[in-house]
Design an enzyme around this catalytic site. Structure first.
Site, PDB file in Angstrom:
ATOM      1  N   ASP A  98       0.855  -1.185   0.000  1.00  0.00           N
ATOM      2  CA  ASP A  98       0.000   0.000   0.000  1.00  0.00           C
ATOM      3  C   ASP A  98       0.890   1.233   0.000  1.00  0.00           C
ATOM      4  OD1 ASP A  98      -2.428  -1.387   0.039  1.00  0.00           O
ATOM      5  OD2 ASP A  98      -2.441  -1.502   2.226  1.00  0.00           O
ATOM      6  N   ASP A 112      -6.955  -1.396  -4.713  1.00  0.00           N
ATOM      7  CA  ASP A 112      -8.038  -1.117  -3.763  1.00  0.00           C
ATOM      8  C   ASP A 112      -9.041  -0.126  -4.361  1.00  0.00           C
ATOM      9  OD1 ASP A 112      -6.705  -2.740  -1.918  1.00  0.00           O
ATOM     10  OD2 ASP A 112      -5.678  -1.044  -0.992  1.00  0.00           O
TER      11      ASP A 112
END
Length: 135
Positions: A98, A112
């Site tokens: 991330d 995402d």
């Protein structure tokens, strides 16, 4: 491909935990997430992978039985592509990479974003306005 490319750019240019401010309220931060959304089921490993594969398989079955529904292919592709992007990270790195880190929100990545936009698109395609048939 864009998801994987951006993750590799982050890995190549930032150390784990390092962050750089892009503009007010948004940092690039290299973090690894072993769970699902917002770190839930962290350390779930095989369970997280099985749940992801199962969810995409169910969505594929729904898609196969509803091919006449206009535009269903687009949100299906977004959700499946995002899930596969994150699964590729799990297989290769043991965790999802991330890097988009806004203030007061956990870090996330382009896969995402694809999943969330795809789910919203699915809701719209399935429950949205009905197209009137010509008589």
């Amino acid at each position: 491909m864009l998801d994987q490319a951006t993750k590799q750019l982050v890995v190549a240019s930032l150390g784990r935990g390092e962050h750089r401010n892009i503009f007010l309220g948004l940092d690039l931060t290299y973090v690894r997430n072993k769970g699902v959304a917002f770190g839930a089921l962290g350390g779930g490993g095989a369970l997280v992978t099985a749940l992801t594969v199962g969810a995409v398989a169910l969505l594929a079955v729904y898609f196969a039985f509803n091919t006449e529904r206009r535009y269903l292919w687009l949100p299906f592709g977004l959700v499946a592509g995002g899930a596969l992007g994150n699964l590729a990270d799990r297989a290769r790195e043991g965790a999802v990479i991330d890097f988009l880190d806004p203030i007061l929100w956990p870090a996330f990545n382009l896969a995402d974003v694809s999943i969330v936009v795809g789910i919203l698109g699915l809701l719209y395609v399935i429950e949205g306005p009905r197209v009137k048939k010509r008589q």
